[in-house]
Every structure is written in C-alpha cells, then in structure tokens.
Design a protein around this motif. Sequence first.
Motif, PDB file in Angstrom:
ATOM      1  N   ARG A  17       1.903   2.046  -3.235  1.00  0.00           N
ATOM      2  CA  ARG A  17       1.266   2.586  -4.093  1.00  0.00           C
ATOM      3  C   ARG A  17       0.834   1.283  -5.343  1.00  0.00           C
ATOM      4  NH1 ARG A  17      -0.615   7.570  -2.961  1.00  0.00           N
ATOM      5  NH2 ARG A  17      -0.166   8.878  -2.294  1.00  0.00           N
ATOM      6  N   ILE A  73      -6.227  -2.960   2.780  1.00  0.00           N
ATOM      7  CA  ILE A  73      -6.319  -2.551   1.496  1.00  0.00           C
ATOM      8  C   ILE A  73      -5.892  -0.984   1.283  1.00  0.00           C
ATOM      9  CG2 ILE A  73      -7.871  -2.489  -0.690  1.00  0.00           C
ATOM     10  CD1 ILE A  73      -5.941  -5.279   0.098  1.00  0.00           C
ATOM     11  N   PRO A  74      -5.663   0.212   0.415  1.00  0.00           N
ATOM     12  CA  PRO A  74      -5.373   1.265   0.550  1.00  0.00           C
ATOM     13  C   PRO A  74      -6.337   1.781   0.075  1.00  0.00           C
ATOM     14  CG  PRO A  74      -4.364   0.358  -1.494  1.00  0.00           C
ATOM     15  CD  PRO A  74      -4.334  -1.208  -0.671  1.00  0.00           C
ATOM     16  N   GLY A 112       0.621  -1.092   0.078  1.00  0.00           N
ATOM     17  CA  GLY A 112       0.042  -0.025  -0.035  1.00  0.00           C
ATOM     18  C   GLY A 112       0.639   1.682   0.185  1.00  0.00           C
ATOM     19  N   ARG A 113       1.639   1.028   0.229  1.00  0.00           N
ATOM     20  CA  ARG A 113       2.654   2.320   0.811  1.00  0.00           C
ATOM     21  C   ARG A 113       3.751   2.573  -0.408  1.00  0.00           C
ATOM     22  NH1 ARG A 113       3.395   4.588   5.841  1.00  0.00           N
ATOM     23  NH2 ARG A 113       5.048   5.920   5.706  1.00  0.00           N
ATOM     24  N   SER A 148      -1.471  -0.707  -7.067  1.00  0.00           N
ATOM     25  CA  SER A 148      -3.032  -1.117  -6.839  1.00  0.00           C
ATOM     26  C   SER A 148      -3.888  -1.825  -7.954  1.00  0.00           C
ATOM     27  CB  SER A 148      -3.282   0.550  -8.099  1.00  0.00           C
ATOM     28  OG  SER A 148      -2.564   0.190  -9.512  1.00  0.00           O
ATOM     29  N   TYR A 195      -2.270  -8.516  -3.305  1.00  0.00           N
ATOM     30  CA  TYR A 195      -2.738  -8.377  -1.918  1.00  0.00           C
ATOM     31  C   TYR A 195      -3.527  -9.804  -1.851  1.00  0.00           C
ATOM     32  CZ  TYR A 195      -1.786  -2.713  -2.184  1.00  0.00           C
ATOM     33  OH  TYR A 195      -1.404  -1.447  -2.287  1.00  0.00           O
TER      34      TYR A 195
END
Length: 397
Positions: A209, A245-246, A206-207, A211, A216
């Motif tokens: 980024r 989850i971002p 997540g850090r 997507s 995940y």
Amino acid sequence: MAAPHSPHSLVPHRLRVLAGHEAFAGSLLILVAALAIALANSPLAHGYHALFHAPLPWTPIAKLGTLHLWINDALMAVFFFVVGLEVKREIVAGQLADARQRRLPVLAAFAGMAIPAAVYAGLAGGDPVLIHGWAIPAATDIAFALGVLALVGPRVPAPLRLFLLTVAIVDDIGAVLIIAVFFTGSLKLGWLVIALCLLAVMLALGRARVSHAGPYALAALAMWYCVLHSGMHATIAGVVAALAIPMAGPKPALLERLEHALSGWNTYLIVPLFGFANAGVALAGIGLVGLLSPLPLAIACGLVIGKQMGIFVAIWVADRIGFARRPAGASWAQIWGVAILCGIGFTMSLFIAALAFPDYPLLVEEAKLGILGGSLVSAVLGYAVLRFAPAPQANAR
C-alpha cells in the motif's frame, strides 16, 4: 463534491474531459501532421530529417543515438504507460469491469482489428516483405477519432461516444499485444529477468500500500531500461509498469493521480511530437501510381473499408442475435459513422509501420501515405455521416 476521479464518477468525468478537450487535441494532431508533410516537401526537408535522424553529439544511452529513437522508444513509453493506466482503470472500475458491458466493445474491437488485417493481406499478402505490415491498419487513433466526434457536437448520443472510447481502449490492448508478440526480436534473457524482478518490486510496493509515486517511478524507469536492452520493444515496459500501479488505497488512488497528471503531457506534447517526427513524407514524384501501389493501397483500404466493415457488422450481428444490445439512443446510421471513424489510425499505425519495416525506409514512407490517406478519408466520411445521420426512431431496434 465528489473527487473528479472517484470510482463512481470515472465515466461521466471522462466524457466531460472529452467534450472539453478532444476537439482541440484532434485539431492539434492534424496541424502537426500537416506541418510535418509541408516541411518534408519544402527546401527545409533536409533540416527536418536531420533534426530527427542525424546522430546526436552525445547521448546517455547508446541505443538511443538519434532524437527519433528518443521519441519512439523513450517518450512513447510514457504514452503506453498512460494507455496502460487507462486500460487498468477501465478493467477495475470502468466499462470493462462488467462482463455484460464489455461484450459488445470487445467483440467490435476484435472484428475491427481482424477484418482490416484480412483486407490488407488480401491486397498485399502476395509479397513476403509487405505481409509484415498486416497490423498497420488494425489500430485506431483515439485522440483523432474522438476529436472528430467532438466536432459533431451533441448530435451523437453519450452512450455511443462512450462505446467509441471503450472500443479504442480495447483496440489499444490488442495493438500492445501485437507489438509484444509479433515485433519482438531475439530475447536477451538476462535483461528480461532483471525487468521481471523490477516488476515484482512494483507489485510488492502495491501490496504494501505504498501510495507515493517516487518508488514506482524509479522501478518503472529501471524496468524500461532493461526492456530496451532485452530485445522486446521498450514501450512494452510502459504498459506493464502501468498495470502494476495500484488503484486501492486513499482516494484518489495513485493510478488515478498519475493518469490525471500525465494525460495532458501525453495529449499535448508526446503524441503531437511523435506525429511531427513520424508523419513527414516526401510526396515529390509519387503521383497517382505511387498512391495506388500495393502497400499504401492495402493500408488505406484496411482502414477505410476493413475497419467500418468489421465493427459495424459485429455490432449488427450481436444486436440481432441478442448477444449484446447496440448503444442506447443511437441509430444505425450513427453507429455506421462511428465505425468509419475507427478507421483513423494515425499514432499507433505510424508506430507499427516503423516496427514492421525497420530495414526498408522507403516502405515506411509508403506506409505513411496509406495511413495518412486512409485516416483522412475515414475522418471526413465519418464526420459527414454523423453530421447528417437522422436521430433514431422511438421504436427502432
């Protein structure tokens, strides 16, 4: 046109989804519960129970040796994952993001868990075995409750509908914490450490980024496997993975995309399948005495009396002392009706009952009676109150 899950349209979109689908979702749960009870009391009862509880001829995971275990420990992890996604979305960009907006639903949800537990303990707490079921009437089934609310139609103001949704979300958080704290066996630290390392990997993704859902999903699946073997209930992995989850990044965010992709599977497959596998209870020979035995009576009273008492009184006191205002445009009769609907405890209550009495299958069956009876009474009474509740007067406080 705004994206359906953009931060500025989360609440209106959610309400539109509820208006369009929750009545059917609630009806589907009623249907599968009725079908399960019918099969459990028919000549097909043996086949019904064997389908879910007979050992599988082969399983890739030794701890999941029956279809029932696959549903409760694997598929329900997906259910909890979606719950976790919804909770995080509400905390970051929804009704739980604003301290003023979350005051009332958090207070109401807390009272709506504590009072039913107290009612249960007052009726069944004298038995050292039965006291383990104190959390069974503390949970609200969001699909059932919102399904009944949808049947009432536009008579219920939108802020009150949103209030029920938010209370149910906070209720889910409380239920997850109860499962994590009170229904965890002896921990195997090796498995737990690996699970925490996998969580760190998800947070790092997540850090960075990332997507794409693939990395995940792989990490979450591995973490679920580790938690399954760690002594904690495997479904906790679903909630924890969801919180990693971002929501940042390109819109719609990964969290929103996953929630949108999985919510239908959750509503129309996983929860009904769980209900079908767990709601079947044999009624032969029970009679009125069986229905009024301490366990089902304590659960039913916790759901029907404890839930509405805790939530309604919390709202009334908060409004009277100025801690938080009641939902706009709602009369006290309508608020009472919604408080009654919170006593529908189907999915989470059945889940907690299985955890509370793992060595007492007969008690699990008794618990089902209390859950189904209390939920049915709450649904019918809540619908009746909301259907005939007068609209609020213009100057009512």
